[in-house]
Design a protein around this motif. Sequence first.
Motif, mmCIF file in Angstrom:
data_model
loop_
_atom_site.group_PDB
_atom_site.id
_atom_site.type_symbol
_atom_site.label_atom_id
_atom_site.label_comp_id
_atom_site.label_asym_id
_atom_site.label_seq_id
_atom_site.Cartn_x
_atom_site.Cartn_y
_atom_site.Cartn_z
ATOM 1 N N ALA A 106 0.242 -4.662 -5.882
ATOM 2 C CA ALA A 106 0.958 -4.158 -7.058
ATOM 3 C C ALA A 106 0.022 -4.273 -8.253
ATOM 4 O O ALA A 106 -0.730 -5.237 -8.367
ATOM 5 C CB ALA A 106 2.230 -4.962 -7.304
ATOM 6 N N ASP A 111 7.731 -2.190 -6.307
ATOM 7 C CA ASP A 111 7.006 -3.202 -7.077
ATOM 8 C C ASP A 111 7.433 -4.576 -6.557
ATOM 9 O O ASP A 111 8.478 -4.709 -5.902
ATOM 10 C CB ASP A 111 7.330 -3.074 -8.562
ATOM 11 N N CYS A 139 1.417 -0.057 -4.235
ATOM 12 C CA CYS A 139 2.805 0.379 -4.451
ATOM 13 C C CYS A 139 2.815 1.709 -5.204
ATOM 14 O O CYS A 139 1.945 1.958 -6.033
ATOM 15 C CB CYS A 139 3.570 -0.656 -5.271
ATOM 16 N N PRO A 140 3.816 2.559 -4.920
ATOM 17 C CA PRO A 140 4.895 2.376 -3.939
ATOM 18 C C PRO A 140 4.381 2.569 -2.517
ATOM 19 O O PRO A 140 3.557 3.444 -2.270
ATOM 20 C CB PRO A 140 5.906 3.446 -4.332
ATOM 21 N N ARG A 152 11.103 2.314 0.028
ATOM 22 C CA ARG A 152 9.699 1.919 -0.114
ATOM 23 C C ARG A 152 9.602 0.728 -1.076
ATOM 24 O O ARG A 152 10.507 0.494 -1.880
ATOM 25 C CB ARG A 152 8.861 3.085 -0.645
ATOM 26 N N ILE A 153 8.506 -0.015 -0.979
ATOM 27 C CA ILE A 153 8.265 -1.132 -1.894
ATOM 28 C C ILE A 153 7.754 -0.548 -3.198
ATOM 29 O O ILE A 153 6.617 -0.071 -3.280
ATOM 30 C CB ILE A 153 7.237 -2.113 -1.314
ATOM 31 N N VAL A 187 -0.007 -5.029 1.023
ATOM 32 C CA VAL A 187 0.399 -4.170 -0.096
ATOM 33 C C VAL A 187 -0.001 -4.846 -1.404
ATOM 34 O O VAL A 187 0.059 -6.078 -1.524
ATOM 35 C CB VAL A 187 1.926 -3.913 -0.062
ATOM 36 N N GLU A 243 5.323 -7.388 3.733
ATOM 37 C CA GLU A 243 5.668 -5.966 3.636
ATOM 38 C C GLU A 243 6.379 -5.477 4.891
ATOM 39 O O GLU A 243 7.251 -4.606 4.835
ATOM 40 C CB GLU A 243 4.422 -5.125 3.348
#
Length: 295
Positions: free
Chosen positions: A110, A159, A83-84, A156-157, A108, A122
């Motif tokens: 974190a 977290d 991430c991100p 965007r992801i 993904v 994701e």
Amino acid sequence: MVVSAAAFIVVDWGTTNRRAYAIGHDGGVIETVRDANGVLSVARDAYAGEVAAMRARLGDVPVLCAGMVGSTRGWAEVPYVPCPAGIDDLVAKTLWVEPGRTAIVPGVSAGGARSDVMRGEEVQLLGAVAAGLAPPDALLCQPGTHCKWARMEGGRIADFRTTMTGEVFALLRHHSLLGDFLKGDVVDGPAFRDGVAMAGENTLLSDLFGERAAVLTGRRDAADVASRVSGLLIGSDVREQALRPGEPVHILADPALGQLYASAVAAMAAQPIVIDSHAAFLAGITAIWDKIHDR
């Protein structure tokens, strides 16, 4: 049905189940196949044959896979994208296990104070934004065996965190003293909402044992225990997120589980918005496919 109209095949390959879609040139779904051949049921040297069988049924076209097929238990381990993470980041790290024929999308990760990982979710998260089902800046919840709570920023992801809510319920149902009382269906009724309210007492472990004791002493009906325990676990899960009053929470789930989480979110005075998780996945994987072909 004209299977030859497929442009590519998508496989959402999980731990215990998988779902394959034949996608047409117009982006529509031509055919869907779901079975129990998750990664736990497939030997590593059998994946190529499994995909060949999918092509024989759905069309001799490229295949794009996501989920646990890219894990240490899958066909090939695809490193996580930190991430991100957005669609472009996933496309850049997509692994072709059969050049030009079969590819696997990465998961993904974190970092920070709490490490976390996801594979497959994701695609849904990014797809929800890509399809306009959720705004670019939002809190998204994906209930399931392992519930994901993701903060999206700029599409965007940014977290996320994972809770083992569904797995804990399954363990209690199949491997605990409560198991005999957890056979019934879970419904969003008074017992479930009692459980959600009980979560506010922050006495989860003793409350779980108390459900059995209440039945044995005749204080509660055994038929209500499954719903109350589910409410207690989901309520604890939602309460952990420290939601603000009125905060929108976009829930990606099937209708039944989505309603349970929506009820718990509403009980915390936040605003639940249920999204079709399958539509989000298809939007995400199609966006990834389009980007791959733009490269």
